[in-house]
Each structure stands twice: as structure tokens, then as C-alpha cells.
Design a protein around this motif. Sequence first.
Motif, PDB file in Angstrom:
ATOM      1  N   THR A  40       0.823  -1.210   0.000  1.00  0.00           N
ATOM      2  CA  THR A  40       0.000   0.000   0.000  1.00  0.00           C
ATOM      3  C   THR A  40       0.858   1.261   0.000  1.00  0.00           C
ATOM      4  OG1 THR A  40      -1.692  -1.195   1.239  1.00  0.00           O
ATOM      5  CG2 THR A  40      -1.883   1.200   1.206  1.00  0.00           C
ATOM      6  N   ASP A  69      12.812   9.370   8.841  1.00  0.00           N
ATOM      7  CA  ASP A  69      11.378   9.526   9.072  1.00  0.00           C
ATOM      8  C   ASP A  69      10.583   8.431   8.350  1.00  0.00           C
ATOM      9  OD1 ASP A  69       9.465  11.770  10.179  1.00  0.00           O
ATOM     10  OD2 ASP A  69       8.582  10.982   8.346  1.00  0.00           O
ATOM     11  N   VAL A 122       3.485   2.279  11.276  1.00  0.00           N
ATOM     12  CA  VAL A 122       2.272   1.715  10.656  1.00  0.00           C
ATOM     13  C   VAL A 122       2.158   0.221  10.969  1.00  0.00           C
ATOM     14  CG1 VAL A 122       1.089   1.298   8.462  1.00  0.00           C
ATOM     15  CG2 VAL A 122       2.220   3.484   8.857  1.00  0.00           C
ATOM     16  N   THR A 174      -3.880  -2.940  16.611  1.00  0.00           N
ATOM     17  CA  THR A 174      -5.301  -3.136  16.296  1.00  0.00           C
ATOM     18  C   THR A 174      -5.662  -4.610  16.366  1.00  0.00           C
ATOM     19  OG1 THR A 174      -5.263  -1.196  14.867  1.00  0.00           O
ATOM     20  CG2 THR A 174      -7.067  -2.750  14.538  1.00  0.00           C
ATOM     21  N   ASP A 182       3.436  14.388  12.804  1.00  0.00           N
ATOM     22  CA  ASP A 182       4.851  14.556  13.144  1.00  0.00           C
ATOM     23  C   ASP A 182       5.771  13.897  12.120  1.00  0.00           C
ATOM     24  OD1 ASP A 182       3.725  12.165  14.191  1.00  0.00           O
ATOM     25  OD2 ASP A 182       5.487  11.840  15.417  1.00  0.00           O
ATOM     26  N   SER A 183       5.221  13.161  11.177  1.00  0.00           N
ATOM     27  CA  SER A 183       6.038  12.510  10.152  1.00  0.00           C
ATOM     28  C   SER A 183       6.138  13.394   8.910  1.00  0.00           C
ATOM     29  CB  SER A 183       5.432  11.157   9.775  1.00  0.00           C
ATOM     30  OG  SER A 183       5.995  10.694   8.570  1.00  0.00           O
ATOM     31  N   ILE A 193       4.837  11.470   5.797  1.00  0.00           N
ATOM     32  CA  ILE A 193       3.380  11.465   5.635  1.00  0.00           C
ATOM     33  C   ILE A 193       2.919  12.809   5.070  1.00  0.00           C
ATOM     34  CG2 ILE A 193       1.185  11.441   6.911  1.00  0.00           C
ATOM     35  CD1 ILE A 193       2.333   8.638   6.499  1.00  0.00           C
ATOM     36  N   PRO A 219       4.161  13.589  19.511  1.00  0.00           N
ATOM     37  CA  PRO A 219       4.804  14.076  20.733  1.00  0.00           C
ATOM     38  C   PRO A 219       4.177  15.413  21.140  1.00  0.00           C
ATOM     39  CG  PRO A 219       6.424  13.518  19.042  1.00  0.00           C
ATOM     40  CD  PRO A 219       5.089  13.467  18.382  1.00  0.00           C
ATOM     41  N   THR A 241      -2.642   5.450  12.542  1.00  0.00           N
ATOM     42  CA  THR A 241      -2.460   3.988  12.549  1.00  0.00           C
ATOM     43  C   THR A 241      -3.421   3.325  13.538  1.00  0.00           C
ATOM     44  OG1 THR A 241      -0.820   4.124  14.310  1.00  0.00           O
ATOM     45  CG2 THR A 241       0.017   4.178  12.064  1.00  0.00           C
ATOM     46  N   GLU A 242      -4.113   4.120  14.343  1.00  0.00           N
ATOM     47  CA  GLU A 242      -4.948   3.591  15.424  1.00  0.00           C
ATOM     48  C   GLU A 242      -6.283   3.085  14.885  1.00  0.00           C
ATOM     49  OE1 GLU A 242      -4.314   3.316  18.657  1.00  0.00           O
ATOM     50  OE2 GLU A 242      -2.537   4.552  18.955  1.00  0.00           O
ATOM     51  N   GLY A 243      -6.380   1.770  14.696  1.00  0.00           N
ATOM     52  CA  GLY A 243      -7.598   1.207  14.116  1.00  0.00           C
ATOM     53  C   GLY A 243      -8.531   0.577  15.128  1.00  0.00           C
ATOM     54  N   GLU A 244      -8.245   0.758  16.423  1.00  0.00           N
ATOM     55  CA  GLU A 244      -9.108   0.138  17.422  1.00  0.00           C
ATOM     56  C   GLU A 244     -10.463   0.822  17.447  1.00  0.00           C
ATOM     57  OE1 GLU A 244      -5.702   0.632  20.266  1.00  0.00           O
ATOM     58  OE2 GLU A 244      -6.693  -1.061  21.224  1.00  0.00           O
ATOM     59  N   GLU A 259     -12.454   1.463  19.776  1.00  0.00           N
ATOM     60  CA  GLU A 259     -12.618   2.460  20.841  1.00  0.00           C
ATOM     61  C   GLU A 259     -12.128   3.837  20.385  1.00  0.00           C
ATOM     62  OE1 GLU A 259     -11.225  -0.468  21.096  1.00  0.00           O
ATOM     63  OE2 GLU A 259     -12.052  -1.563  22.801  1.00  0.00           O
ATOM     64  N   ASN A 260     -11.013   3.861  19.669  1.00  0.00           N
ATOM     65  CA  ASN A 260     -10.469   5.145  19.211  1.00  0.00           C
ATOM     66  C   ASN A 260     -11.337   5.766  18.125  1.00  0.00           C
ATOM     67  OD1 ASN A 260      -8.166   5.689  20.788  1.00  0.00           O
ATOM     68  ND2 ASN A 260      -7.025   4.113  19.703  1.00  0.00           N
ATOM     69  N   LYS A 283      -3.871   4.529   8.375  1.00  0.00           N
ATOM     70  CA  LYS A 283      -2.602   4.314   7.683  1.00  0.00           C
ATOM     71  C   LYS A 283      -2.329   2.816   7.658  1.00  0.00           C
ATOM     72  CE  LYS A 283      -0.524   8.537   9.603  1.00  0.00           C
ATOM     73  NZ  LYS A 283       0.486   9.030  10.555  1.00  0.00           N
ATOM     74  N   PRO A 284      -1.813   2.247   6.594  1.00  0.00           N
ATOM     75  CA  PRO A 284      -1.404   2.934   5.374  1.00  0.00           C
ATOM     76  C   PRO A 284      -2.617   3.187   4.479  1.00  0.00           C
ATOM     77  CG  PRO A 284      -1.000   0.601   5.116  1.00  0.00           C
ATOM     78  CD  PRO A 284      -1.526   0.792   6.508  1.00  0.00           C
ATOM     79  N   PHE A 285      -2.511   4.213   3.649  1.00  0.00           N
ATOM     80  CA  PHE A 285      -3.603   4.536   2.731  1.00  0.00           C
ATOM     81  C   PHE A 285      -3.015   4.752   1.346  1.00  0.00           C
ATOM     82  CE2 PHE A 285      -2.128   8.307   5.006  1.00  0.00           C
ATOM     83  CZ  PHE A 285      -1.672   9.084   3.969  1.00  0.00           C
ATOM     84  N   THR A 286      -3.861   4.555   0.342  1.00  0.00           N
ATOM     85  CA  THR A 286      -3.430   4.865  -1.019  1.00  0.00           C
ATOM     86  C   THR A 286      -3.799   6.316  -1.320  1.00  0.00           C
ATOM     87  OG1 THR A 286      -5.532   4.200  -1.969  1.00  0.00           O
ATOM     88  CG2 THR A 286      -3.844   2.482  -1.772  1.00  0.00           C
TER      89      THR A 286
END
Lengths: 163, 126
Positions: free
Chosen positions: A29, A97, A105, A112, B11-12, B15, B60, B87-90, B92-93, B108-111
Motif C-alpha cells: 500500500t 522519518d 504503521v 489493532t 509529526d512525520s 506522511i 509528541p 495507525t490507530e484502528g481500534e 474504541e479510538n 494508515k497505510p492509505f493509497t
Amino acid sequence: MSDDVMNNPGNLALSGFFFSNAFKDIIRTMTGLELMEEKMSMEDMKAFKAQISGVIILSGEKSIMISLSMSFIAATTLISFMIGAQCSELSDEDLNDGVSEIANVVGGKIKTKMSLSGIHLNILTPFTIKGNDHYITQRDKVLLFIKKFHNNDIEILAKVFAL
Amino acid sequence: MDKKKILCVDDSTIIRKIMRASIEILNYSLLEASGGTEALDVLAKERESIVLILLDLNMPGMSGFEFLKTIKKDNLYKDIPVMMVTTEGEKENIVKAVQAGVANYLLKPFTSEELTKKIIQCISRR
């Protein structure tokens, strides 16, 4: 250690099969590159010398560390595909980075997955380790998973440690 | 006329570079911030031209949720749509983000296609 099942002393509900597929999917991806898994002996894997590693730590009731190690050429190729830039245009910061973002990721995907088994972890800030011929190990040597992935000139050694 | 702008808070740097390519294809300009505090400074200067905020969760300093809470309490900023890119796929988030007022959520990741599609969805809902 089997190829498909992690050495799993902490009942981490995470199979090597899931990790490998998740990692290959993330690289596909983010870069469009297809990685293949490569069977290696433990001695071959120990002989793998990296120049840059992206590291992410997931902490909580169970804690793990994931490292992705590769050469500068492999990292440059991956990052150039990620952002659509020429290799010669990339800075050191781009490499640092980019490699840590890939680790981030991967960590997110594992976090998850583990949450589905009721294990809730915190993801810490990723970081990179640089230096010729470095090798990442851990004091108590609780290595859950190790696998080499490759695509032509790119070789990545992925390790998952229990902390 | 100045282009409308999308603020990316992540922060990246990589990205942010990936996002820049997609955003410029959509004919928007990208504003960048590497964290929540810097993003508040950018908002204060550029409020009128910002049509969307792309927000990372784990950063941060001020986290994505803290930044979101801050702007949703501020009458000047509360109507700017925010899309979480994390990146947080839970579950709850995701629920927490929706309850806090995010317009969309991208893992993330995404096209590039996924990113542009979600950006268009967010902006066209305004």
C-alpha cells in the motif's frame, strides 16, 4: 521456531502468518512493491547486517518491540516509492522519518489486531537506529518472530521481541 | 484568488509529503504542522483559508485528541472539518474520535486514491 507460528511465551495472540501478511500489505500500500518471504536459517539471519532499522515499541500488559532492518539502498528505494521522489532527492531526514513511519504503521496494525483479542497496548514514538553492520538483539533473547522479506535488491529483516 | 488550504498535522515529514502530492492534485494548498501546538499557531494565522484539517492521533507533545478537543471548544475553529489519519484502528479510538466531532477517519497505510476520496467527502459535506 515454526515459520507460521510465533514463539509465543506471552500468549500474544499474534501469529507469524498474520505479521507477514500485514507487513507485505503495508509495504504494497505504501510503496506499490510486492515483497516475498525468504526462508533462512537462524545463522543466516544473524549474519544479516543492517545499516538502518525502524523500531516501534508497543507497551501494556504485554509489551513487544518490532524492528525492521535494511540497507541504506533498500531504505532509499522504499522511501522514494513512498513519496514518488527520485532517490537522489531524498535527505537523511527523509530516510529516518520514512523508515520509522513504516515501523509505526506496522505497530499500529499489530496493536489493532491484538485489541481484538482483548489486549490493549500503547504505541510509543517510533525511532531509527543507524550504523553500518548493526544487529538488533535483546538481553533476554525473547525473540517471537524473525523473517526476511525481499524484492529484487530490497531485503528487510523483521523481528518481533517480547519485552 | 488564493487557493483554499488543507492543514496536515502529523509529526512525520514523509506522511506530510505523501499528503502534499494528493492535495495538490485536488487543487488545494497544503499547510503543515508537526504537532498540535504548531497547528494552533497555523490556524490562528490562516483560519479563513483552511477548509479541512488532516490530523494524526499519536504525536509528541499535544496529541491529536487534545488538539481536537481544543479546537472543538473554540467558536473560531469548531466548524472546520477534521479527518483523523492514523495507525490507530481500534474501535474504541474510532468511536472516541467520532464522538469528539471528526468528520472522517482514515487508517494508515492509505493509497492516494483513498486519501483523495475521503478528502472530497469531507469537503463536500460542508
